[in-house]
Design a protein around this motif. Sequence first.
Motif, PDB file in Angstrom:
ATOM      1  N   GLY A  18      -6.857  -9.586  -9.188  1.00 31.19           N
ATOM      2  CA  GLY A  18      -6.576 -10.768 -10.003  1.00 31.19           C
ATOM      3  C   GLY A  18      -5.619 -10.463 -11.128  1.00 31.19           C
ATOM      4  O   GLY A  18      -4.560  -9.864 -10.924  1.00 31.19           O
ATOM      5  N   ALA A  19      -5.994 -10.841 -12.337  1.00 32.65           N
ATOM      6  CA  ALA A  19      -5.135 -10.652 -13.508  1.00 32.65           C
ATOM      7  C   ALA A  19      -4.848  -9.177 -13.784  1.00 32.65           C
ATOM      8  O   ALA A  19      -3.816  -8.842 -14.372  1.00 32.65           O
ATOM      9  CB  ALA A  19      -5.779 -11.292 -14.731  1.00 32.65           C
ATOM     10  N   ALA A  20      -5.717  -8.274 -13.340  1.00 32.89           N
ATOM     11  CA  ALA A  20      -5.516  -6.840 -13.573  1.00 32.89           C
ATOM     12  C   ALA A  20      -4.480  -6.235 -12.627  1.00 32.89           C
ATOM     13  O   ALA A  20      -4.053  -5.099 -12.827  1.00 32.89           O
ATOM     14  CB  ALA A  20      -6.841  -6.099 -13.430  1.00 32.89           C
ATOM     15  N   GLU A  36      -8.646   8.302   5.838  1.00 33.95           N
ATOM     16  CA  GLU A  36      -8.083   8.202   4.497  1.00 33.95           C
ATOM     17  C   GLU A  36      -7.939   6.718   4.144  1.00 33.95           C
ATOM     18  O   GLU A  36      -7.435   5.942   4.943  1.00 33.95           O
ATOM     19  CB  GLU A  36      -6.711   8.883   4.498  1.00 33.95           C
ATOM     20  N   LEU A  37      -8.427   6.322   2.973  1.00 34.47           N
ATOM     21  CA  LEU A  37      -8.282   4.951   2.488  1.00 34.47           C
ATOM     22  C   LEU A  37      -7.643   4.967   1.111  1.00 34.47           C
ATOM     23  O   LEU A  37      -8.022   5.774   0.257  1.00 34.47           O
ATOM     24  CB  LEU A  37      -9.640   4.254   2.373  1.00 34.47           C
ATOM     25  N   MET A  38      -6.701   4.051   0.908  1.00 33.86           N
ATOM     26  CA  MET A  38      -6.032   3.910  -0.385  1.00 33.86           C
ATOM     27  C   MET A  38      -5.841   2.430  -0.683  1.00 33.86           C
ATOM     28  O   MET A  38      -5.661   1.634   0.232  1.00 33.86           O
ATOM     29  CB  MET A  38      -4.646   4.559  -0.371  1.00 33.86           C
ATOM     30  N   ARG A  39      -5.877   2.095  -1.968  1.00 38.19           N
ATOM     31  CA  ARG A  39      -5.431   0.773  -2.395  1.00 38.19           C
ATOM     32  C   ARG A  39      -3.985   0.964  -2.836  1.00 38.19           C
ATOM     33  O   ARG A  39      -3.714   1.715  -3.761  1.00 38.19           O
ATOM     34  CB  ARG A  39      -6.248   0.210  -3.551  1.00 38.19           C
ATOM     35  N   VAL A  40      -3.072   0.305  -2.138  1.00 38.38           N
ATOM     36  CA  VAL A  40      -1.652   0.372  -2.461  1.00 38.38           C
ATOM     37  C   VAL A  40      -1.307  -0.850  -3.296  1.00 38.38           C
ATOM     38  O   VAL A  40      -1.569  -1.982  -2.878  1.00 38.38           O
ATOM     39  CB  VAL A  40      -0.786   0.415  -1.182  1.00 38.38           C
ATOM     40  N   VAL A  41      -0.752  -0.617  -4.482  1.00 36.13           N
ATOM     41  CA  VAL A  41      -0.369  -1.700  -5.377  1.00 36.13           C
ATOM     42  C   VAL A  41       1.145  -1.692  -5.524  1.00 36.13           C
ATOM     43  O   VAL A  41       1.739  -0.664  -5.870  1.00 36.13           O
ATOM     44  CB  VAL A  41      -1.033  -1.532  -6.764  1.00 36.13           C
ATOM     45  N   LEU A  42       1.759  -2.828  -5.221  1.00 34.12           N
ATOM     46  CA  LEU A  42       3.207  -2.981  -5.349  1.00 34.12           C
ATOM     47  C   LEU A  42       3.522  -4.251  -6.128  1.00 34.12           C
ATOM     48  O   LEU A  42       2.909  -5.294  -5.884  1.00 34.12           O
ATOM     49  CB  LEU A  42       3.868  -3.069  -3.970  1.00 34.12           C
ATOM     50  N   ARG A  43       4.460  -4.157  -7.053  1.00 29.78           N
ATOM     51  CA  ARG A  43       4.938  -5.344  -7.770  1.00 29.78           C
ATOM     52  C   ARG A  43       5.968  -6.055  -6.893  1.00 29.78           C
ATOM     53  O   ARG A  43       6.581  -5.439  -6.016  1.00 29.78           O
ATOM     54  CB  ARG A  43       5.612  -4.978  -9.098  1.00 29.78           C
ATOM     55  N   ALA A  44       6.180  -7.319  -7.137  1.00 27.77           N
ATOM     56  CA  ALA A  44       7.166  -8.089  -6.380  1.00 27.77           C
ATOM     57  C   ALA A  44       8.491  -7.336  -6.354  1.00 27.77           C
ATOM     58  O   ALA A  44       8.975  -6.883  -7.385  1.00 27.77           O
ATOM     59  CB  ALA A  44       7.354  -9.465  -7.014  1.00 27.77           C
ATOM     60  N   GLY A  45       9.038  -7.143  -5.149  1.00 27.94           N
ATOM     61  CA  GLY A  45      10.309  -6.451  -4.987  1.00 27.94           C
ATOM     62  C   GLY A  45      10.192  -4.945  -4.791  1.00 27.94           C
ATOM     63  O   GLY A  45      11.128  -4.313  -4.308  1.00 27.94           O
ATOM     64  N   HIS A  91       7.890   3.131   9.526  1.00 26.68           N
ATOM     65  CA  HIS A  91       7.626   1.797   8.986  1.00 26.68           C
ATOM     66  C   HIS A  91       7.926   1.784   7.493  1.00 26.68           C
ATOM     67  O   HIS A  91       8.047   2.830   6.865  1.00 26.68           O
ATOM     68  CB  HIS A  91       6.175   1.377   9.253  1.00 26.68           C
ATOM     69  N   ALA A  92       8.070   0.586   6.948  1.00 28.22           N
ATOM     70  CA  ALA A  92       8.308   0.398   5.517  1.00 28.22           C
ATOM     71  C   ALA A  92       7.532  -0.839   5.081  1.00 28.22           C
ATOM     72  O   ALA A  92       7.212  -1.713   5.895  1.00 28.22           O
ATOM     73  CB  ALA A  92       9.799   0.227   5.231  1.00 28.22           C
ATOM     74  N   VAL A  93       7.240  -0.915   3.783  1.00 30.44           N
ATOM     75  CA  VAL A  93       6.501  -2.056   3.230  1.00 30.44           C
ATOM     76  C   VAL A  93       7.222  -2.506   1.967  1.00 30.44           C
ATOM     77  O   VAL A  93       7.593  -1.685   1.132  1.00 30.44           O
ATOM     78  CB  VAL A  93       5.043  -1.661   2.876  1.00 30.44           C
ATOM     79  N   ARG A  94       7.420  -3.826   1.832  1.00 26.77           N
ATOM     80  CA  ARG A  94       8.052  -4.387   0.636  1.00 26.77           C
ATOM     81  C   ARG A  94       7.210  -5.554   0.149  1.00 26.77           C
ATOM     82  O   ARG A  94       6.825  -6.433   0.925  1.00 26.77           O
ATOM     83  CB  ARG A  94       9.471  -4.871   0.956  1.00 26.77           C
ATOM     84  N   ALA A  95       6.913  -5.557  -1.137  1.00 28.24           N
ATOM     85  CA  ALA A  95       6.103  -6.632  -1.728  1.00 28.24           C
ATOM     86  C   ALA A  95       6.971  -7.869  -1.947  1.00 28.24           C
ATOM     87  O   ALA A  95       8.028  -7.790  -2.576  1.00 28.24           O
ATOM     88  CB  ALA A  95       5.494  -6.177  -3.044  1.00 28.24           C
ATOM     89  N   LEU A  96       6.513  -8.990  -1.444  1.00 23.91           N
ATOM     90  CA  LEU A  96       7.196 -10.267  -1.663  1.00 23.91           C
ATOM     91  C   LEU A  96       6.744 -10.898  -2.972  1.00 23.91           C
ATOM     92  O   LEU A  96       7.432 -11.738  -3.530  1.00 23.91           O
ATOM     93  CB  LEU A  96       6.927 -11.213  -0.491  1.00 23.91           C
ATOM     94  N   GLU A  97       5.567 -10.497  -3.417  1.00 23.60           N
ATOM     95  CA  GLU A  97       5.015 -10.879  -4.719  1.00 23.60           C
ATOM     96  C   GLU A  97       4.075  -9.746  -5.125  1.00 23.60           C
ATOM     97  O   GLU A  97       3.878  -8.817  -4.347  1.00 23.60           O
ATOM     98  CB  GLU A  97       4.299 -12.232  -4.647  1.00 23.60           C
ATOM     99  N   ASP A  98       3.531  -9.778  -6.310  1.00 20.08           N
ATOM    100  CA  ASP A  98       2.597  -8.726  -6.711  1.00 20.08           C
ATOM    101  C   ASP A  98       1.492  -8.670  -5.656  1.00 20.08           C
ATOM    102  O   ASP A  98       0.903  -9.696  -5.301  1.00 20.08           O
ATOM    103  CB  ASP A  98       2.005  -9.013  -8.091  1.00 20.08           C
TER     104      ASP A  98
END
Length: 119
Positions: A18-20, A36-45, A91-98
């Motif tokens: 959420g807000a965090a 293996e498990l990870m939380r991947v956090v990406l900002r928009a772009g 493969h590659a990953v790109r954030a479209l939004e946060d």
Amino acid sequence: MALDHALPGRPIDIAPLGAALRESATCAILKTRSLELMRVVLRAGEALPPHYVRGELTLLCIEGAAEVTMDAATCQLRANQLVLLPAQVQHAVRALEDTSLLLTIQLPVGSPGSASSTN
């Protein structure tokens, strides 16, 4: 905020941040000899550049939206959607939004979990 590594039998919260989300960072959740498990956090772009992983993996979009490119194919993931990526496929990953994603890697037999699974 880093999560404590998971222990057998102990639940781990992977709810949306959420807000965090804006102030959060990618973190390891657990790593065993075969998983293996990870939380991947990406900002928009932001993006993870093209790479491959020795084991099969899934990406579950917890919140936000991301574009996943594998070979010549591209798909968009939105909250509550999951994609399977084969082992050894770039493969590659790109954030479209946060965005936050749950990355699960099944390490191949003979690949110790104590070493990185990515190249």
